[in-house]
Design a protein around this motif. Structure first.
Motif, short mmCIF file in Angstrom:
data_model
loop_
_atom_site.label_atom_id
_atom_site.label_comp_id
_atom_site.label_asym_id
_atom_site.label_seq_id
_atom_site.Cartn_x
_atom_site.Cartn_y
_atom_site.Cartn_z
N GLY A 112 0.78 -1.24 0.00
CA GLY A 112 0.00 0.00 0.00
C GLY A 112 0.80 1.28 0.00
O GLY A 112 0.23 2.36 -0.14
N TYR A 113 2.14 1.19 0.12
CA TYR A 113 2.97 2.38 0.30
C TYR A 113 3.77 2.72 -0.97
O TYR A 113 4.29 1.82 -1.65
N PHE A 114 3.86 4.01 -1.24
CA PHE A 114 4.70 4.50 -2.34
C PHE A 114 6.15 4.09 -2.05
O PHE A 114 6.62 4.27 -0.92
N PRO A 115 6.88 3.54 -3.04
CA PRO A 115 8.15 2.90 -2.70
C PRO A 115 9.34 3.81 -2.43
O PRO A 115 10.26 3.41 -1.71
N TYR A 116 9.35 5.04 -2.99
CA TYR A 116 10.59 5.82 -2.96
C TYR A 116 10.46 7.12 -2.16
O TYR A 116 9.42 7.79 -2.22
N ILE A 173 7.99 15.73 4.97
CA ILE A 173 7.63 15.09 3.71
C ILE A 173 8.83 14.39 3.09
O ILE A 173 8.69 13.33 2.46
N ASP A 174 10.02 14.96 3.26
CA ASP A 174 11.23 14.36 2.68
C ASP A 174 11.40 12.89 3.05
O ASP A 174 11.83 12.08 2.24
N ILE A 175 11.08 12.54 4.31
CA ILE A 175 11.31 11.15 4.72
C ILE A 175 10.03 10.40 5.08
O ILE A 175 10.08 9.18 5.28
N SER A 176 8.90 11.08 5.13
CA SER A 176 7.65 10.40 5.52
C SER A 176 6.56 10.56 4.46
O SER A 176 5.38 10.37 4.75
N PHE A 177 6.95 10.87 3.22
CA PHE A 177 5.96 11.09 2.17
C PHE A 177 5.01 9.92 2.04
O PHE A 177 3.79 10.09 1.98
N SER A 178 5.55 8.72 2.00
CA SER A 178 4.72 7.55 1.76
C SER A 178 3.72 7.31 2.89
O SER A 178 2.56 6.95 2.64
N LYS A 179 4.16 7.52 4.14
CA LYS A 179 3.24 7.36 5.28
C LYS A 179 2.14 8.42 5.23
O LYS A 179 0.96 8.11 5.45
N GLU A 190 -1.03 0.00 -6.51
CA GLU A 190 -0.01 0.50 -7.42
C GLU A 190 -0.11 2.00 -7.56
O GLU A 190 -1.12 2.62 -7.17
N PHE A 191 0.92 2.57 -8.14
CA PHE A 191 0.98 4.02 -8.34
C PHE A 191 1.34 4.29 -9.80
O PHE A 191 2.35 3.79 -10.31
N ILE A 192 0.51 5.09 -10.45
CA ILE A 192 0.78 5.51 -11.83
C ILE A 192 1.51 6.85 -11.76
O ILE A 192 0.96 7.84 -11.25
N ILE A 193 2.74 6.88 -12.25
CA ILE A 193 3.59 8.06 -12.09
C ILE A 193 3.85 8.71 -13.45
O ILE A 193 4.23 8.02 -14.42
N GLU A 194 3.65 10.01 -13.51
CA GLU A 194 4.14 10.82 -14.63
C GLU A 194 5.37 11.57 -14.15
O GLU A 194 5.36 12.15 -13.05
N VAL A 211 4.66 -1.03 -1.79
CA VAL A 211 5.54 -1.80 -0.92
C VAL A 211 5.01 -1.76 0.50
O VAL A 211 4.11 -0.99 0.82
N ALA A 212 5.62 -2.55 1.36
CA ALA A 212 5.26 -2.56 2.78
C ALA A 212 5.79 -1.31 3.47
O ALA A 212 6.73 -0.66 3.00
N TYR A 213 5.18 -0.98 4.57
CA TYR A 213 5.62 0.16 5.40
C TYR A 213 7.12 0.07 5.69
O TYR A 213 7.87 1.02 5.48
N LYS A 214 7.56 -1.10 6.15
CA LYS A 214 8.96 -1.26 6.54
C LYS A 214 9.89 -1.14 5.34
O LYS A 214 11.01 -0.63 5.46
#
Length: 504
Positions: A112-116, A173-179, A190-194, A211-214
């Motif tokens: 459920g998490y954005f990977p990067y 946001i730099d390190i917790s964007f996905s959360k 999934e995430f569709i990225i432009e 990806v997973a939270y961890k």
């Protein structure tokens, strides 16, 4: 074991797992009760409620919250409403905490998490990872058909800053964007990225599996910028807290990363004072013309370390603040106070606090309980005999907050100071600070924190400083894309070049 028993156990296990999720159902009746309690707490205990917002604006947002509850159905909906209300007040000492069972559940989520990780560079949000399916430094245009800048705006509520400042929100946001994305938009398969790669205007499109939270936080720990920006998220050891070095025979660099050195009697404070005296005695003896004061990674700390440091950098008499007040005579709504003591013992703890508050804020003026002339905060301090009188170059960043921003604001107010860098998350003219309180909402068990002392800092009015913003640098400089790629310090290099050109 029969099939019916297995089925029953499976349903129970699913329910128990789901019951810990922020996406579990949460009754609107409970939301309305907690919203009522939350508003009552803010009105009675939070002196900063109307610091940056008018009563009309605050009332309007609570009407919005009530309407949002009518559309809400899950726990996360309510958490987002409380985060929005908390952030709108404009205090970096505000925060909103989920119960531990939900925090644990988030850490165990397997998708459920954005990977990067991403990073703000030269006005664009870019991929901050060099081992993924999107190239390092690529500019993100949209995620799941929503423009990245709209997404970022929706995530601002999770990281509070003073006033209407937004640069400081990048730190979170730099390190917790996905959360944050998960909080606002839920779990995504999934995430569709432009995106655009570096040096290209062509918009490319790809899909990324969640990806997973961890796993997201593993990628954060491997982010490309970590060798440079780890200092934004560092807990400083005592031997890393402050340093002094010579840049050249005319220029020194004083770096203070943290003011958490205890009070006047603390050995760490006394050691720091000795360090300062040694540095500034040397500056005066060698007639050093330029001093770079680097507080870019200073998130605050203890009095009087900020004030003692300023005494070496000013030629004026000063005090910690011009005015300070709280909005209550006794701590209100004790039944909702979040404290580890059993409820029947809490009056003892609160009684001690109330006694301290009464001594510190004895003057009542129009419902505000204010400090008087006997307060240590109004003690008039004088410049140190070895105070620096040359050119001060103050390096600031969005990380600067609390006691760090109070100090930076005072130095920025000097006539011999040029400030360089980015707007701080801490305010120039004031903030809410000093004493924190924590309350637990009865139905959701969400814990809300805020500092109760409304402070007006002892700084001069300046045309380029705004009441509801952080400290605005005289010269705005942020890390360039080229320097991001080689982990170079754009701001320090800029100020050294500026001094070199002026000396010529």
């Amino acid at each position: 074991m029969t099939k019916s028993v297995i089925t029953f156990l499976f349903i129970v296990s699913v329910f128990m797992a789901f019951g810990q999720s922020v996406d579990q159902p949460f009754a609107q009746k409970k939301m309305k009760k907690d919203l009522e309690v939350f508003k009552d707490i803010r009105l009675k205990a939070n002196s900063g409620l109307y610091k940056y917002r008018t009563k009309k604006q605050i009332d309007s947002l609570y009407i919005w919250a009530e309407n949002e509850i009518d559309k809400a159905s899950i726990y996360r909906d309510f958490y987002n409403i409380i985060c929005k209300l908390t952030d709108f007040e404009g205090s970096l000492h505000n925060s909103t905490s989920l119960p531990s069972k939900f925090r644990k559940s988030l850490r165990e989520e397997s998708y459920g998490y954005f990977p990067y990780p991403i990073k703000w560079i030269e006005g664009k949000w870019r991929i901050n990872f060099d081992k993924g399916n999107i190239p390092l430094g690529a500019e993100i245009i949209s995620i799941n058909n929503e423009k990245i800048y709209d997404i970022i705006t929706n995530l601002y509520k999770y990281y509070t800053t003073d006033g209407v400042n937004t640069t400081g929100k990048r730190i979170g946001i730099d390190i917790s964007f996905s959360k944050y994305y998960r909080f606002n938009y839920g779990l995504k398969d999934e995430f569709i990225i432009e995106y655009k790669t570096i040096h290209s205007n062509e918009i490319k499109k790809t899909s990324l599996s969640s990806v997973a939270y961890k796993d997201f936080y593993k990628n954060v720990n491997k982010r490309y910028s970590k060798p440079f920006d780890y200092v934004n998220h560092k807990d400083w050891k005592e031997n890393e807290t402050y340093t002094y070095e010579m840049a050249n025979k005319h220029t020194g660099i004083l770096t203070v990363n943290d003011f958490g050195l205890g009070n006047e009697e603390n050995p760490k404070h006394l050691k720091y004072v000795s360090f300062l005296d040694s540095v500034f005695t040397s500056l005066k003896h060698h007639n050093i013309k330029n001093l770079i004061v680097d507080v870019r990674y200073n998130g605050g700390g203890d009095d009087p370390n900020d004030l003692v440091t300023y005494s070496y950098l000013t030629q004026r008499n000063f005090q910690e603040n011009k005015r300070a007040w709280i909005s209550f005579e006794k701590i209100p709504l004790l039944r909702y106070i979040d404290f580890w003591l059993p409820k029947f013992l809490r009056p003892l703890f609160v009684g001690s606090y109330n006694k301290d508050f009464k001594e510190e804020f004895p003057l009542e003026k129009n419902g505000k309980f204010c400090q008087d002339e006997n307060s240590a905060d109004h003690f008039v301090r004088i410049p140190n005999k070895n105070a620096f009188t040359g050119n001060i170059y103050l390096l600031i960043s969005p990380r600067v907050a609390s006691a760090g921003s109070l100090f930076a604001a005072m130095v920025n107010g000097n006539k011999n100071t040029t400030s360089i860098g980015e707007e701080t998350m801490g305010g120039y003219y004031g903030h809410n600070g000093h004493t924190p309180l924590a309350y637990k909402l009865p139905k959701s068990k969400i814990v809300v924190y805020f500092s109760v002392v409304n402070l007006e800092q002892d700084v001069p009015k300046k045309s380029n400083q705004y009441y509801n913003r952080g400290i605005i640098p005289d010269i705005e400089v942020s890390q360039s894309l080229a320097d991001f790629l080689i982990h170079e310090d754009t701001q320090l290099n800029y100020v050294l070049k500026l001094i070199e050109n002026k000396d010529k």
